[in-house]
Design an enzyme around this catalytic site. Structure first.
Site, short mmCIF file in Angstrom:
data_model
loop_
_atom_site.label_atom_id
_atom_site.label_comp_id
_atom_site.label_asym_id
_atom_site.label_seq_id
_atom_site.Cartn_x
_atom_site.Cartn_y
_atom_site.Cartn_z
N LYS A 126 -13.68 19.46 18.78
CA LYS A 126 -14.01 18.18 18.14
C LYS A 126 -15.52 18.09 17.84
O LYS A 126 -15.94 17.78 16.72
CB LYS A 126 -13.57 17.03 19.05
CG LYS A 126 -13.97 15.66 18.57
CD LYS A 126 -13.32 15.31 17.24
CE LYS A 126 -13.98 14.07 16.64
NZ LYS A 126 -13.49 13.77 15.33
N CYS A 142 -19.24 8.26 14.32
CA CYS A 142 -18.99 9.60 14.89
C CYS A 142 -20.16 10.58 14.75
O CYS A 142 -20.71 11.03 15.75
CB CYS A 142 -17.72 10.18 14.28
SG CYS A 142 -16.27 9.25 14.78
N GLY A 163 -27.14 12.46 -0.40
CA GLY A 163 -27.21 11.00 -0.30
C GLY A 163 -28.28 10.55 0.67
O GLY A 163 -29.16 11.33 1.06
N ARG A 186 -21.38 0.79 11.65
CA ARG A 186 -22.12 1.52 12.69
C ARG A 186 -22.97 2.64 12.08
O ARG A 186 -22.49 3.45 11.33
CB ARG A 186 -21.14 2.07 13.73
CG ARG A 186 -20.56 0.97 14.61
CD ARG A 186 -19.56 1.49 15.61
NE ARG A 186 -18.25 1.73 15.02
CZ ARG A 186 -17.15 2.05 15.74
NH1 ARG A 186 -17.23 2.17 17.05
NH2 ARG A 186 -16.00 2.24 15.13
#
Ligand SMILES: NC(=O)c1ccc[n+]([C@@H]2O[C@H](COP(=O)([O-])OP(=O)(O)OC[C@H]3O[C@@H](n4cnc5c(N)ncnc54)[C@H](O)[C@@H]3O)[C@@H](O)[C@H]2O)c1
Length: 435
Positions: free
Chosen positions: A204, A260, A253, A327
């Protein structure tokens, strides 16, 4: 199968609803009474495409329920999925207090053998520690085992990603755990990879941090394109056709945000440090992103020394389109700076306004349309590539703004469509268009 899900955030709620839609009997637990009340009333609480319909479908089928009563939910579940938050602490390490508190609630509640499945993103070794914590505190003589089953959904396409995952990672230490997990996912069509728990936990972090690295790399190249006269859109088009590189996550960007990438990069970097093996590439991704989040402010300073009484239009507040999540959004790095400078800010976001109002209830004027936001503005900042922005009539900028300076942090418009419009258009990694 009888499944309880701890946490009804983006992961817990979507996972619970998707498993219920496959016929499992699912009860979602949260400590937030207001959330549970709203969910019971059919309000999805978060903005995710397809979630409302899925919740309705499950309500009709009677496969999904919501409660704050964790004891009744956990006592006879065959499996408990843990999807509570794992935010970062100031030093970058992971705050495991929510995970620990669920573990204690489970230890006090379970009355039959069951598999506990951690879907939250947790540091390597957490499954071992939580298993020991629960086993030593069990109130009833039952056997519990931990499995790691990390979640890879992306906000904005969470339902689609959960129903059609590109892989299912099962981090297990026994055949029993693998069997239970395979049964849970029996109706999902995706490659299943069975690994040890530590590897699942690492997969992960390694995946998220790789994507963060890719974005930061492209952003650095974009900044260099501006200096050298190259065009990042042309460069990434040329790079992305190489299958070893791939097209995704190559969009330049104003930096990544969300719940995350920022915390997962900090967490793995922290973990690597305490093991005396600093991940320098991840450190670089974090640093590049921090400065990239302010890149539009730096560009704006090329035109204004300070922003006192400057009329500013902000288009997009969320960290990406398709979500109401703010967030770590670049808008939250830049707007405080502009407010400190006493700029006059009007903002538009199709779904992020409610959450933004909780942070800035009165300092900003919230608008219902893009046009209203642009009226009389000196500068327009674009932080999120909502389709409403990408598809807007670009002549609106000159028609409505006082002195049209557009600072586009998401490269929403093709340069050819911005030329000759009378507006100054500054984007990321591409030539500036002077109005
Ligand atoms: N959001 C994403 O896109 C995403 C994707 C993959 C993995 N993850 C990981 O999944 C985890 C959850 O993320 P999220 O964004 O869904 O979090 P979130 O903050 O949206 O939701 C967490 C929920 O857990 C609830 N909660 C806290 N303590 C609880 C308890 N003791 N019992 C029951 N509920 C409790 C909170 O009230 C909240 O509703 C994190 O570890 C995150 O890193 C998130």
């Amino acid at each position: 199968m009888k499944i309880a899900v701890a946490g009804t955030g983006y992961v817990g709620l979507v996972t619970g609803a998707c498993l219920a839609s496959k016929g499992h009997s699912v009860v979602c637990v949260d400590v937030d009474e207001n959330k549970i009340k709203r969910l019971r009333a059919g309000d999805p609480v978060i903005f995710e495409k397809g979630l409302g319909e899925l919740l309705q479908e499950c309500a009709q089928a009677g496969t999904l329920s919501f409660t704050t009563d964790f004891r009744s939910a956990y006592k006879d579940a065959n499996a408990i999925l843990i999807g509570v938050g794992t935010p970062d602490k100031k030093d970058g390490s992971v705050n495991l207090s929510y995970i620990n508190s669920v573990a204690d609630q489970i230890a006090e509640s379970v009355e039959q053998d069951c598999l506990l499945i951690i879907k939250s993103t947790v540091p390597i070794g957490t499954s071992d520690r939580i298993e020991a914590r629960i086993t030593s505190a069990l109130k009833h003589p039952v056997k519990v085992e931990l499995a790691s089953n990390p979640e890879f959904l992306a906000q904005g396409s969470a339902v689609e990603n959960t129903l059609h995952p590109n892989r299912i990672i099962l981090g297990v230490k026994s055949d029993f755990a693998e069997k239970v997990l395979r049964e849970i996912y029996s109706d999902f069509d995706a490659p299943v990879i069975v690994v040890k728990r530590h590897s699942a936990e690492m997969i992960k972090y390694a995946s998220n941090d790789f994507l963060a690295l890719k974005i930061s790399y492209v952003n650095e190249i974009a900044n260099l394109c501006e200096i050298t006269g190259a065009d990042i859109d042309e460069v990434t088009k040329g790079m992305g056709l190489d299958p070893r590189i791939g097209k995704s996550f190559l969009k330049a960007g104003t930096g990544y945000g969300g719940s995350c990438f920022p915390k997962d990069t900090k967490a793995l970097h922290w973990l690597s440090n305490i093991h005396g093996h600093e991940l320098k590439t991840v450190r670089a991704a974090i640093d590049v992103n921090e400065s990239q989040k302010l890149v539009l402010i730096k560009k704006a300073h090329g035109f204004y020394e300070n922003f006192k009484d400057v009329n500013i239009a902000v288009l997009g507040l969320t960290f990406k389109p398709g979500t109401d999540d703010l967030r770590e959004s670049p808008s939250l790095s830049c707007i405080p700076y502009l407010l400190d400078d006493e700029a006059k800010i009007k903002a538009w976001d199709p779904v992020g306004e409610e959450n933004f109002r909780k942070i800035y209830p009165s300092e900003i004027t919230y608008c219902q349309t893009i046009g209203e936001t642009l009226d009389g503005a000196d500068i327009c900042f674009i932080f999120t590539e909502w389709l409403e922005i990408v598809n807007m009539d670009v002549s609106e900028f000159t028609k409505r703004m006082k002195r049209p300076l557009i600072l586009d942090g998401r490269n929403c418009f093709e340069l050819k469509n911005m030329r000759g419009k009378g507006a100054t258009y500054i984007s990321i990694g591409r030539a500036a268009i002077k109005g």
